[in-house]
Design an enzyme around this catalytic site. Structure first.
Site, PDB file in Angstrom:
ATOM      1  N   CYS A   3       7.481 -39.437 -11.690  1.00  0.00           N
ATOM      2  CA  CYS A   3       6.072 -39.838 -11.742  1.00  0.00           C
ATOM      3  C   CYS A   3       5.434 -39.859 -10.357  1.00  0.00           C
ATOM      4  O   CYS A   3       4.309 -40.288 -10.193  1.00  0.00           O
ATOM      5  CB  CYS A   3       5.907 -41.169 -12.465  1.00  0.00           C
ATOM      6  SG  CYS A   3       6.706 -42.529 -11.614  1.00  0.00           S
ATOM      7  N   SER A  44      12.619 -43.293 -14.026  1.00  0.00           N
ATOM      8  CA  SER A  44      11.500 -42.446 -13.619  1.00  0.00           C
ATOM      9  C   SER A  44      11.551 -42.351 -12.100  1.00  0.00           C
ATOM     10  O   SER A  44      11.512 -43.376 -11.409  1.00  0.00           O
ATOM     11  CB  SER A  44      10.178 -43.047 -14.085  1.00  0.00           C
ATOM     12  OG  SER A  44       9.130 -42.240 -13.632  1.00  0.00           O
ATOM     13  N   ARG A 102      -3.414   2.966   8.859  1.00  0.00           N
ATOM     14  CA  ARG A 102      -3.729   1.660   8.248  1.00  0.00           C
ATOM     15  C   ARG A 102      -2.497   0.782   8.152  1.00  0.00           C
ATOM     16  O   ARG A 102      -1.383   1.265   8.044  1.00  0.00           O
ATOM     17  CB  ARG A 102      -4.246   1.837   6.817  1.00  0.00           C
ATOM     18  CG  ARG A 102      -5.520   2.612   6.692  1.00  0.00           C
ATOM     19  CD  ARG A 102      -5.817   2.766   5.203  1.00  0.00           C
ATOM     20  NE  ARG A 102      -6.695   3.870   4.948  1.00  0.00           N
ATOM     21  CZ  ARG A 102      -8.008   3.755   4.748  1.00  0.00           C
ATOM     22  NH1 ARG A 102      -8.562   2.575   4.742  1.00  0.00           N
ATOM     23  NH2 ARG A 102      -8.748   4.813   4.529  1.00  0.00           N
ATOM     24  N   LYS A 119       0.823  -1.205   0.000  1.00  0.00           N
ATOM     25  CA  LYS A 119       0.000   0.000   0.000  1.00  0.00           C
ATOM     26  C   LYS A 119       0.863   1.264   0.000  1.00  0.00           C
ATOM     27  O   LYS A 119       0.654   2.172  -0.811  1.00  0.00           O
ATOM     28  CB  LYS A 119      -0.891  -0.036   1.246  1.00  0.00           C
ATOM     29  CG  LYS A 119      -1.984   0.975   1.256  1.00  0.00           C
ATOM     30  CD  LYS A 119      -2.697   0.914   2.604  1.00  0.00           C
ATOM     31  CE  LYS A 119      -3.926   1.759   2.581  1.00  0.00           C
ATOM     32  NZ  LYS A 119      -5.087   1.046   2.081  1.00  0.00           N
ATOM     33  N   ARG A 166      -3.442  -1.184  -6.120  1.00  0.00           N
ATOM     34  CA  ARG A 166      -2.558  -2.349  -6.013  1.00  0.00           C
ATOM     35  C   ARG A 166      -2.907  -3.305  -7.129  1.00  0.00           C
ATOM     36  O   ARG A 166      -4.009  -3.223  -7.694  1.00  0.00           O
ATOM     37  CB  ARG A 166      -2.731  -3.022  -4.651  1.00  0.00           C
ATOM     38  CG  ARG A 166      -4.123  -3.537  -4.446  1.00  0.00           C
ATOM     39  CD  ARG A 166      -4.356  -4.094  -3.052  1.00  0.00           C
ATOM     40  NE  ARG A 166      -5.789  -4.290  -2.907  1.00  0.00           N
ATOM     41  CZ  ARG A 166      -6.408  -4.471  -1.764  1.00  0.00           C
ATOM     42  NH1 ARG A 166      -5.737  -4.474  -0.648  1.00  0.00           N
ATOM     43  NH2 ARG A 166      -7.704  -4.652  -1.732  1.00  0.00           N
ATOM     44  N   GLY A 181      -8.139  -7.204   4.899  1.00  0.00           N
ATOM     45  CA  GLY A 181      -8.924  -7.176   6.128  1.00  0.00           C
ATOM     46  C   GLY A 181      -8.333  -7.945   7.302  1.00  0.00           C
ATOM     47  O   GLY A 181      -8.961  -8.071   8.336  1.00  0.00           O
ATOM     48  N   HIS A 193     -15.596  -8.603   1.451  1.00  0.00           N
ATOM     49  CA  HIS A 193     -14.552  -9.491   1.955  1.00  0.00           C
ATOM     50  C   HIS A 193     -14.690 -10.891   1.378  1.00  0.00           C
ATOM     51  O   HIS A 193     -13.732 -11.476   0.864  1.00  0.00           O
ATOM     52  CB  HIS A 193     -14.631  -9.529   3.490  1.00  0.00           C
ATOM     53  CG  HIS A 193     -13.666 -10.472   4.108  1.00  0.00           C
ATOM     54  ND1 HIS A 193     -14.019 -11.737   4.487  1.00  0.00           N
ATOM     55  CD2 HIS A 193     -12.344 -10.346   4.359  1.00  0.00           C
ATOM     56  CE1 HIS A 193     -12.954 -12.331   4.983  1.00  0.00           C
ATOM     57  NE2 HIS A 193     -11.926 -11.516   4.923  1.00  0.00           N
ATOM     58  N   TYR A 219      11.111 -34.993 -18.452  1.00  0.00           N
ATOM     59  CA  TYR A 219       9.659 -34.806 -18.347  1.00  0.00           C
ATOM     60  C   TYR A 219       9.185 -34.930 -16.903  1.00  0.00           C
ATOM     61  O   TYR A 219       9.903 -35.461 -16.048  1.00  0.00           O
ATOM     62  CB  TYR A 219       8.910 -35.813 -19.234  1.00  0.00           C
ATOM     63  CG  TYR A 219       8.997 -37.247 -18.757  1.00  0.00           C
ATOM     64  CD1 TYR A 219       8.099 -37.748 -17.816  1.00  0.00           C
ATOM     65  CD2 TYR A 219       9.989 -38.097 -19.240  1.00  0.00           C
ATOM     66  CE1 TYR A 219       8.189 -39.056 -17.371  1.00  0.00           C
ATOM     67  CE2 TYR A 219      10.085 -39.400 -18.804  1.00  0.00           C
ATOM     68  CZ  TYR A 219       9.184 -39.881 -17.860  1.00  0.00           C
ATOM     69  OH  TYR A 219       9.276 -41.161 -17.406  1.00  0.00           O
ATOM     70  N   MET A 255      -5.635  -7.235   9.029  1.00  0.00           N
ATOM     71  CA  MET A 255      -5.022  -6.418  10.076  1.00  0.00           C
ATOM     72  C   MET A 255      -5.903  -5.197  10.344  1.00  0.00           C
ATOM     73  O   MET A 255      -6.922  -5.024   9.684  1.00  0.00           O
ATOM     74  CB  MET A 255      -3.623  -6.021   9.657  1.00  0.00           C
ATOM     75  CG  MET A 255      -2.658  -7.179   9.751  1.00  0.00           C
ATOM     76  SD  MET A 255      -1.018  -6.720   9.261  1.00  0.00           S
ATOM     77  CE  MET A 255      -1.206  -6.456   7.541  1.00  0.00           C
ATOM     78  N   THR A 314       9.046 -40.318  -6.540  1.00  0.00           N
ATOM     79  CA  THR A 314       9.353 -39.496  -5.367  1.00  0.00           C
ATOM     80  C   THR A 314       8.418 -39.758  -4.186  1.00  0.00           C
ATOM     81  O   THR A 314       8.691 -39.296  -3.088  1.00  0.00           O
ATOM     82  CB  THR A 314       9.339 -38.004  -5.747  1.00  0.00           C
ATOM     83  OG1 THR A 314       8.228 -37.774  -6.609  1.00  0.00           O
ATOM     84  CG2 THR A 314      10.614 -37.620  -6.461  1.00  0.00           C
TER      85      THR A 314
END
Ligand code: PEP
Ligand code: MG
Length: 928
Positions: A859, A792, A97, A27, A364, A106, A482, A879, A108, A795
């Site tokens: 993958c 591959s 503000r 702001k 903003r 909104g 809001h 990929y 704070m 994970t």
């Protein structure tokens, strides 16, 4: 030189600028920037975010030096505005503000009308000649100040219903009732004067201290309260959801008050330089005559449309600013154009008209729906406001989610009972059970229920419930209330200003005419049109292919990215959906679901329970036709694209967890005694099956399974090849940790491949590779790559085994880990780049050290998480593969990664060959 903590701004001159967001907050930086480009902004100053951090570091004390700096800045403001803060004549009133780096709408606190005291009130009345206005401002100040500064910031935790604000609201309602008024605007100057005295008495009674009758005291109380609200409950909760670091702090903006409520030639409004819901290039906004800014945002009065373009079915009858005051509207429109040209983005602006003078209070970069983000990015690039690279970077990958989101089935909508209509604040469809408080929403969602939160209006206290709801419905408020802002930021379905609803949070019900919605009733919402239905309607998948802006943007995205995007799909329909979303192949087909089909599971169990190889082989071969059909379907759907099919992976244990009834049934089906089955099940029981008999360990113990699956894949491929369908199967061996495991399984596959090619008399284009999902595999990736043609990264398992966290049981402690910040986020959702990521990086490097052209992909679930996709780009994966609905998100994340960290483009083989031929020809010519 001492550090500067206070930055002054006034139209035409400011100490700060837009680039100083970290120091001045969004702001403050934008107020300074607007001043610098000559836009009318009431003078003021910003206290830096660093001061907020210092305030907390110093045990919530502000340094002496700040007083000096604030006084000096205030003197400049007084000069610029020709008024005096705390002065008896022509007094200056200010707002105090918050303003963090990233907007926290909104969350704070704010205090307005600071500077009104028994000394300044007569002066302001004399100047404005409007006693009613002054006392109205005064009662607002007392209410806000007592609530924010004296109660909340002071840490008073009063029981529900006993806080100052509610007591003051009750006093005001009582007065209105006694006088027979319907609206606040009917209160006279005398009423308001009386009310201000009552308010002051409430402050004294509830808080035990008088309301300060001193401008300086009010100012410093306000400044501290803003800093204090950085660590308020709702700000902390919002930061957690939005991942905003706690040490950023908030700035404080102290600014001259201008009033939109001094009469009918005053007004206040909020606008967007383009439509934030659709992205349409139309000035879009709402305004309220004779009102303060909080009236628009709080949603307590439904605002009027700004112009013709903003008028909707619900607001057609209301007078727009364009109609009522064309001169000011033109001035505002000019500012809109100037701001867009300057910022090269869509902005959200707040303005006030005080006695026919226009002032800008805020600008903003505006929050927008995903749909709008895509359209604006493409439009602005087409208008040459930005380039294509910027257009790609403008859309957060997860925003695409919304375009891909389902809508209510239009056919079902036609027949459904409409309960109410409101403003379409967040597009898409939402279906869930009605709840009436944010806490109920959170509790129900925790139990796995889909809920829709219904409120009169939402406040920042409701964010936790809003976040978990499928959709949000409010009776009050406009498109900038809001609820609308927050929902739109999250891409959530939302309808506001649904005036026909009478909502009682206490009785947990809402009525609209003679229809009642009770807690738990199913409702459906069309957030694109603003219609609410009293039933659970079916939803239809989104159709992004019909959105021309999306299609254009994705062609730019595809041209920019350097990684391919595949999908994880186990069936032809999933594969087809993924292709529609732009998948370039399948990165993982999990074959296990194919075995759990009731028609097949019996053969699987028969195989597991078999006494010898012969019966085992017989049982497993019964699955061959089923599997062949599965693979034919998938390979055909993905014709011309690579398809990675993983051999059976889940723990054996999972196939034989049977109750007595099922054992009896199986005994009859396969003609093996109950006792034998039970004994075998006991033998197969594993304490930790996810680290047990699964992955390639299955194929090693039962090579028949590998053989059958390889045959099914390769025969399907051979038959399709003969039919001239281009197929590219990649057979993937799971859970390899030692090269010998791979060698063992590869031998089975190659033997079968030889047999199939001979039988069908075709040469097959296939590959054999592995998952890298055991930490050891990453460490010996060079040795595995001597044999494997592709990697591959799994994970999910890599995270499980790398952390030593059981994938299935992490729920027991993960919440505590996140709450205590031991982990920044769930490592099964977003890759732990620092730890598990190293295994991926190391695996790629090691693998390519023996096989430079080794194809590497991912993958695990992380393949659809934007942050993880960026990481995959950086470590050189070819990929990523993710679920069909995340394919566009992964494409976008991959493009953004390529823009941020461009890989060196490998010379195209054709270009290389051409260059070589040219050089050769040149050399030849020389020789001649
Ligand atoms: C993985 O481990 O990452 C993976 C993709 O396999 P699954 O989730 O099926 O174990
Ligand atoms: Mg796995």
């Amino acid at each position: 030189m001492a550090k500067k903590n206070v930055y002054y701004f006034a139209a035409g001159k400011a100490d700060g600028k837009a680039e100083m967001k970290n120091l001045l907050g969004g702001k403050g930086a934008n107020l300074a920037e607007m001043c610098n480009i000559g836009i009318p902004v009431p003078a003021g100053f910003t206290i830096t975010t660093e001061m907020c951090t210092e305030y907390y570091r110093n045990n919530k004390k502000l340094p002496q030096s700040l007083t000096k700096e604030v006084n000096a800045a205030m003197a400049k403001v007084e000069k610029a505005m020709g008024k005096k803060f705390g002065g008896a004549k022509n007094p200056l009133l200010i707002s105090v503000r918050s303003g963090a780096r990233k907007s926290m709408p909104g969350m704070m606190d704010t205090v307005l009308n600071v500077g009104l005291t028994s000394k300044t009130i007569p002066g302001l009345i004399a100047i404005t000649d409007n006693e009613r206005f002054v006392y109205d401002a005064y009662r607002r100040l007392i209410m806000m100040y007592a609530d924010v500064v004296m109660e909340k910031a002071a840490g008073l935790e009063l029981p529900e219903g006993e806080g100052v604000r509610i007591q003051m609201e009750e006093a005001m309602e009582k007065m209105k009732k006694e006088k027979g008024y319907e609206f606040d605007t009917e209160l006279t100057a005398e009423d308001l004067k009386k009310l201000a005295n009552e308010f002051k008495a409430i402050v004294k009674k509830v808080i035990g201290q008088p309301f300060p009758d001193d401008a300086q005291k009010q100012l410093w109380g306000g400044i501290k309260a803003v800093f204090q609200s950085w660590n308020g409950k709702r700000a902390i909760e919002y930061r957690r959801i939005e991942k905003i670091p706690a040490d950023w702090g908030t700035a404080v903006n102290v600014q001259t008050m201008v009033f939109g409520n001094t009469g009918d030639d005053s007004a206040t409004g909020v606008a967007f330089t383009r439509d934030p819901a659709t992205g349409d290039n139309k000035f879009y906004g709402e305004w309220l005559v004779n009102a303060q800014g909080e009236d628009v945002v709080a949603g307590t009065r439904t605002p009027s449309p700004l112009n013709k373009d903003t008028k909707s079915e619900h607001s057609r009858h209301l007078l727009s600013l364009e109609e009522q005051n064309p001169k000011i509207y033109k001035q505002l429109e000019k500012i809109r154009n100037k701001l867009e040209k300057h910022y090269k983005d869509m902005l959200d602006i707040e303005f006030t008209i005080e006695n026919n003078t226009l002032w800008m209070l805020q600008c903003r970069v505006g929050k927008r729906t995903g749909t709008a983000a895509v359209r604006m990015a493409v439009d602005m690039a087409t208008e040459r406001l930005i380039n294509r690279t910027t257009a790609i970077m403008r859309v957060a990958p997860v925003q695409l989610d919304e375009l891909l989101h389902p809508m209510l089935d239009p056919a079902a909508e036609r027949d459904a009972e409409v309960v109410a209509k409101g403003l379409p604040a967040g597009p898409g469809g939402g279906v869930g059970q009605a709840v009436f408080t944010a806490d109920d929403a959170a509790a129900w969602a925790q139990k796995g229920k889909k809920v829709i939160l219904i409120r009169n209006e939402t406040s920042p206290e409701d964010v936790h419930g809003m976040h978990v709801s499928e959709a949000i419905l409010t009776a009050k408020g406009g498109m900038t209330s809001h609820a609308a802002l927050v929902a739109r930021g999250w891409g959530k379905c939302c309808i506001v200003g649904c005036g026909s609803l009478q909502i009682s949070a206490r009785d947990k019900k809402a009525t609209a005419g003679d229809i009642t919605i009770n807690e738990g009733d199913w409702i459906s919402m069309n957030g694109t049109l603003g219609v609410v239905y009293l039933s659970s309607l079916p939803v239809v998948p989104a159709a992004p292919e019909r959105n021309k802006w999306y299609k254009t943007l994705m062609t730019w995205v595809d041209a920019a990215r350097q990684m391919k995007v595949r999908t994880n799909a186990d069936s032809p329909p999933d594969a087809a959906q993924a292709i529609a979303f732009g998948a370039e192949g399948i990165g993982l087909t999990r074959t296990e679901h194919m075995f759990f089909d009731p028609k097949r599971i019996v053969h699987m169990r028969e195989m597991i329970l078999a006494e010898n190889e012969e019966t085992r082989r017989k049982a497993v071969m019964k699955l061959l036709p089923f599997q062949k059909e599965d693979f034919t379907g998938i390979l055909k759907t993905m014709a011309g694209k690579p398809v990675t099919i993983r051999l059976l992976d889940p723990p054996l244990h999972e196939f034989v967890t049977l109750d007595d009834e099922q054992v009896k049934e199986l005994s009859e089906q396969i003609n093996v005694s109950v006792a034998h089955i039970k004994a075998r099940i006991a033998q197969l029981h594993e304490l930790n099956p996810m680290l047990g008999h699964r992955g390639c360990r299955l194929g090693i113990a039962y090579p028949e399974i590998t053989e059958m699956q390889a045959r099914a894949i390769l025969e399907a491929a051979a038959e399709l090849t003969k039919k001239k369908v281009k197929v590219m199967p990649e057979i993937m061996i799971p859970l390899v940790g030692h090269p010998n495991e791979f060698i063992n399984q590869e031998a089975v596959i190659r033997r079968v491949a030889g047999e199939v090619q001979k039988k069908y008399k075709v040469r097959l284009n296939y590959m054999v590779g592995t998952m890298i999902e055991i930490p050891r595999a990453a460490l010996v990736a060079d040795r595995i790559a001597e044999h494997a043609e592709f990697f591959s990264f799994g994970t999910n398992d890599l995270t499980q085994m790398g952390f030593g966290f059981s994938r299935d049981d992490i729920g027991g402690f993960l919440p505590a880990y996140l709450a205590k910040k031991i982990l920044p986020e769930d490592p099964f959702q977003s890759l732990d780049q620092e730890g598990i990521g190293q295994l991926v990086q190391f695996g790629v490097e090691r693998g390519r050290s023996t096989r430079p052209a080794l194809k590497c992909g991912i993958c695990g679930e992380h393949g659809g998480d934007p942050e993880s996709v960026r990481f995959c780009h950086r470590v050189g994966l070819d990929y990523v593969s993710c679920s069909p609905f995340r394919v566009p998100i992964a494409r976008m994340a991959a493009a953004q990664a390529a823009i941020e960290w461009p890989r060196k483009a490998a010379a195209k083989p054709k270009a290389k060959a051409k260059a070589k031929a040219k050089a050769k020809a040149k050399a030849k010519a020389k020789r001649k």
